[in-house]
Motif scaffolding. Structure first.
Motif, mmCIF file in Angstrom:
data_model
loop_
_atom_site.group_PDB
_atom_site.id
_atom_site.type_symbol
_atom_site.label_atom_id
_atom_site.label_comp_id
_atom_site.label_asym_id
_atom_site.label_seq_id
_atom_site.Cartn_x
_atom_site.Cartn_y
_atom_site.Cartn_z
ATOM 1 N N MET A 159 0.736 -1.496 -0.357
ATOM 2 C CA MET A 159 -0.095 -0.233 -0.551
ATOM 3 C C MET A 159 1.049 1.185 0.066
ATOM 4 O O MET A 159 1.537 1.014 1.064
ATOM 5 N N THR A 160 0.255 2.476 -0.833
ATOM 6 C CA THR A 160 1.369 3.236 -0.943
ATOM 7 C C THR A 160 1.058 4.530 0.492
ATOM 8 O O THR A 160 0.073 4.042 1.062
ATOM 9 N N ASP A 161 1.899 5.038 1.024
ATOM 10 C CA ASP A 161 2.400 5.648 2.178
ATOM 11 C C ASP A 161 2.261 6.667 2.431
ATOM 12 O O ASP A 161 2.463 8.605 1.868
ATOM 13 N N THR A 162 0.170 7.145 2.174
ATOM 14 C CA THR A 162 -0.200 8.370 1.448
ATOM 15 C C THR A 162 0.460 9.721 2.773
ATOM 16 O O THR A 162 0.315 10.816 2.375
ATOM 17 N N ARG A 163 0.622 9.273 3.432
ATOM 18 C CA ARG A 163 0.992 10.165 4.470
ATOM 19 C C ARG A 163 2.978 11.103 4.621
ATOM 20 O O ARG A 163 3.559 11.685 4.743
ATOM 21 N N SER A 164 3.480 10.138 2.834
ATOM 22 C CA SER A 164 5.481 10.237 2.644
ATOM 23 C C SER A 164 5.017 11.095 2.799
ATOM 24 O O SER A 164 4.988 12.398 1.683
ATOM 25 N N LEU A 165 6.576 11.898 3.235
ATOM 26 C CA LEU A 165 7.400 13.367 2.641
ATOM 27 C C LEU A 165 8.348 13.692 1.958
ATOM 28 O O LEU A 165 8.743 14.583 2.036
ATOM 29 N N ASP A 166 8.577 12.541 1.229
ATOM 30 C CA ASP A 166 9.742 11.968 1.023
ATOM 31 C C ASP A 166 8.909 12.173 -0.752
ATOM 32 O O ASP A 166 10.473 12.476 -1.658
ATOM 33 N N TRP A 167 8.051 12.824 -0.950
ATOM 34 C CA TRP A 167 7.265 13.158 -2.436
ATOM 35 C C TRP A 167 7.130 13.759 -2.795
ATOM 36 O O TRP A 167 6.190 14.371 -1.707
ATOM 37 N N LEU A 168 6.969 14.265 -3.621
ATOM 38 C CA LEU A 168 5.990 15.322 -3.825
ATOM 39 C C LEU A 168 4.936 15.965 -5.384
ATOM 40 O O LEU A 168 5.572 14.714 -5.820
ATOM 41 N N ILE A 169 4.101 16.687 -5.348
ATOM 42 C CA ILE A 169 3.374 16.141 -6.893
ATOM 43 C C ILE A 169 3.286 17.498 -6.968
ATOM 44 O O ILE A 169 3.333 18.835 -6.634
ATOM 45 N N SER A 170 3.789 17.905 -8.560
ATOM 46 C CA SER A 170 4.483 19.087 -9.174
ATOM 47 C C SER A 170 3.249 19.226 -10.145
ATOM 48 O O SER A 170 2.884 18.803 -11.367
ATOM 49 N N VAL A 171 2.332 19.911 -9.202
ATOM 50 C CA VAL A 171 0.906 20.692 -10.740
ATOM 51 C C VAL A 171 1.368 21.070 -12.071
ATOM 52 O O VAL A 171 0.582 22.463 -12.428
ATOM 53 N N ASP A 172 3.267 21.548 -11.767
ATOM 54 C CA ASP A 172 3.141 22.516 -13.617
ATOM 55 C C ASP A 172 4.513 22.107 -13.822
ATOM 56 O O ASP A 172 5.359 21.885 -13.272
ATOM 57 N N ASP A 173 4.660 21.689 -14.973
ATOM 58 C CA ASP A 173 5.547 20.453 -15.785
ATOM 59 C C ASP A 173 5.271 20.787 -16.789
ATOM 60 O O ASP A 173 4.204 21.947 -17.402
ATOM 61 N N HIS A 174 6.376 20.298 -17.833
ATOM 62 C CA HIS A 174 5.816 20.779 -19.368
ATOM 63 C C HIS A 174 6.565 19.656 -20.026
ATOM 64 O O HIS A 174 7.531 19.091 -20.251
ATOM 65 N N ILE A 175 5.803 19.512 -21.230
ATOM 66 C CA ILE A 175 6.253 18.859 -22.539
ATOM 67 C C ILE A 175 6.526 19.700 -23.919
ATOM 68 O O ILE A 175 5.963 20.041 -23.712
ATOM 69 N N LEU A 176 7.869 18.731 -23.859
ATOM 70 C CA LEU A 176 8.661 19.895 -25.222
ATOM 71 C C LEU A 176 8.149 18.016 -26.195
ATOM 72 O O LEU A 176 9.209 16.885 -26.499
ATOM 73 N N GLU A 177 6.695 18.473 -26.809
ATOM 74 C CA GLU A 177 6.329 17.041 -27.849
ATOM 75 C C GLU A 177 7.372 16.719 -28.777
ATOM 76 O O GLU A 177 8.128 17.715 -29.299
ATOM 77 N N PRO A 178 6.921 15.395 -29.110
ATOM 78 C CA PRO A 178 7.923 14.477 -29.054
ATOM 79 C C PRO A 178 7.794 15.181 -31.302
ATOM 80 O O PRO A 178 6.351 15.316 -31.323
ATOM 81 N N ALA A 179 9.080 14.489 -32.141
ATOM 82 C CA ALA A 179 8.754 15.306 -33.318
ATOM 83 C C ALA A 179 7.624 13.925 -34.042
ATOM 84 O O ALA A 179 6.413 14.433 -34.826
ATOM 85 N N PRO B 18 5.470 5.172 -4.534
ATOM 86 C CA PRO B 18 6.899 4.917 -4.877
ATOM 87 C C PRO B 18 7.623 4.069 -4.970
ATOM 88 O O PRO B 18 7.512 3.428 -4.600
ATOM 89 N N PRO B 19 8.506 4.549 -6.098
ATOM 90 C CA PRO B 19 9.773 3.912 -5.775
ATOM 91 C C PRO B 19 10.083 3.242 -4.927
ATOM 92 O O PRO B 19 10.018 3.992 -3.888
ATOM 93 N N ARG B 20 10.885 2.069 -4.771
ATOM 94 C CA ARG B 20 11.379 1.485 -3.491
ATOM 95 C C ARG B 20 12.672 2.282 -3.098
ATOM 96 O O ARG B 20 13.442 2.822 -1.220
ATOM 97 N N THR B 21 13.349 2.503 -3.996
ATOM 98 C CA THR B 21 14.638 3.966 -3.367
ATOM 99 C C THR B 21 14.248 4.614 -4.137
ATOM 100 O O THR B 21 13.598 4.274 -6.217
ATOM 101 N N ALA B 22 15.167 5.271 -3.972
ATOM 102 C CA ALA B 22 15.086 7.339 -4.379
ATOM 103 C C ALA B 22 16.445 7.545 -4.256
ATOM 104 O O ALA B 22 16.792 7.716 -3.687
ATOM 105 N N ALA B 23 16.845 8.356 -5.880
ATOM 106 C CA ALA B 23 18.405 8.917 -6.027
ATOM 107 C C ALA B 23 18.446 9.801 -4.609
ATOM 108 O O ALA B 23 19.178 9.904 -4.393
ATOM 109 N N HIS B 24 17.395 10.517 -4.573
ATOM 110 C CA HIS B 24 17.436 11.918 -3.684
ATOM 111 C C HIS B 24 17.053 10.945 -2.328
ATOM 112 O O HIS B 24 17.632 12.418 -1.137
#
Length: 400
Positions: free
Chosen positions: A1-21, A393-399
């Motif tokens: 089960m996802t730990d919904t209270r984890s403070l080790d991850w964020l959700i970004s509500v503004d990123d950008h796509i460079l559309e593939p050709a 979330p992935p079990r491990t992360a570089a951050h």
């Protein structure tokens, strides 16, 4: 089960796509491949997007991920010069894992932030085809490549609100909960939000629970302090656009007519919000008597909002969400703005981005808050607003 209270991850509500050709050319018959947005290579200019007889180049400030600040430049770049994660959703997830980004809401680039490219097209029937292709690609290829890691953001045909409502219904049935809209439609030559023109769109958003996401710059207009003001001064002044949009919506009466309508002020920051809410209350207190009598002042428009019952702060709390990158003033004023009304973003891969240090920057930002408030700002508010359940979330992360 996802730990919904984890403070080790964020959700970004503004990123950008460079559309593939290959985004559009792979989804149309061979006869239409020169009509849809497609990429060509010019010996002198390099890679160029071509659509509707016009060419478009990619600014280097839109793809700085992996570069140092000393390397930033607005000079055009080719896709070979940018990080693969700028345009590849699988590679993007790897970069997200590195920076502690559990999920991401991405605005388009070539189409501009609310699909102005298609609105300006000479053949709007075909533009609608291209717009739908983008929406399908976003849902199936971008978001579908990593379920639970991307919040789908659709485009609407700005030139036809009835068609827009139908497209919203179509995409909502596929799980989309937000659409891109302009912070100031009149700058695009469209009616203002006060015009009945937009009623089908706002009614659909209200009924479908679709968030109105307005990215700064989605009016295709950059306000200038003066004609001679330096670029840096104008860029620092940028929140003026977002504050104007917020006040326009708060005084529009739309939130009364459409009680389920909610807006997100993408990349608009939020530290300025307390002042403008306070100022709005002062204006209401001092000016509502003559305004309510219908007295005309200069050429300013009046509306039918009941200024004697209008609770501007409660209206804000119920309908408006600020999106922040490194805005410490907003956190310091969270008691005024509201712990349910602020979300974080990373702006990947633009020059304002916090990547690859996103979770560290965000944690430092929210450190003064309680753990529950930190969770809300880092991810909980985004999950609730966009009705989004992130992946495990992935079990491990570089951050980590």
């Amino acid at each position: 089960m996802t730990d919904t209270r984890s403070l080790d991850w964020l959700i970004s509500v503004d990123d950008h796509i460079l559309e593939p050709a290959n985004l559009w050319v792979d989804r149309v018959p061979a006869k239409d491949r020169e009509r849809v947005p497609h990429m060509v290579k010019d010996d002198q200019l390099g890679e160029i997007w071509v659509y509707d007889g016009k060419s478009h180049r990619t600014t280097g400030l839109s793809a700085v991920a992996g570069k140092s600040k000393e390397e930033f430049s607005p000079e055009p770049v080719s896709y070979s010069q940018m990080r693969r994660a700028c345009y590849d959703p699988v590679a993007r997830v790897e970069d997200m894992n590195r920076a502690g980004i559990l999920a991401s809401l991405c605005f388009p680039s070539l189409t501009r932030f609310c699909g102005q490219l298609f609105y300006e097209a000479s053949d709007r029937d075909f533009a609608l085809t291209c717009l739908k292709i983008y929406n399908d690609w976003l849902i199936e290829d971008w978001c579908g490549s990593a379920p639970g890691r991307y919040i789908p953001l659709m485009l609407i045909p700005l030139w036809d609100p009835q068609l827009a409502a139908k497209e919203m219904q179509r995409c909502a049935a596929r799980g989309v909960t937000t659409f891109a809209f302009s912070e100031e439609p009149t700058k695009l030559g469209l009616p203002s939000i006060h015009d009945p023109y937009w009623a089908p769109v706002f009614a659909a958003a209200n009924d479908l629970g679709m968030v109105v996401s307005m990215h700064v710059g989605s009016s295709s207009n950059i306000p200038k302090i003066s004609e001679s003001a330096p670029f840096m001064a104008n860029l620092a002044w940028g929140a003026i656009r977002t504050s104007g949009a917020m006040l326009d919506w708060l005084f529009s009466g739309l939130f009364t007519r459409y009680p389920n309508l909610k807006i997100a002020l993408s990349e608009g920051e939020a530290g300025w919000i307390p002042y403008f809410l306070e100022r709005a209350e002062q204006v209401i207190d001092k000016q509502r008597h003559w305004v309510s009598k219908g007295v005309q002042f200069s050429d300013y428009a009046n509306n039918d909002v009941d200024l004697f019952s209008l609770d501007i702060r409660q209206l804000f709390r119920d309908h408006v969400h600020g999106c922040i990158i490194e805005d410490h003033h907003s956190i310091a004023s969270i008691d005024v703005i509201g712990e349910d009304n602020i979300m974080v973003e990373t702006d990947y891969p633009h020059s304002d981005s916090t990547w690859p240090d996103s979770i560290e920057v965000a944690k430092k930002l929210v450190a003064p808050l309680t753990p529950e408030q930190q969770y809300k700002v880092l991810r909980g508010n985004a999950e609730r607003l966009y009705r989004f359940t992130p992946a495990e979330p992935p079990r491990t992360a570089a951050h980590g």
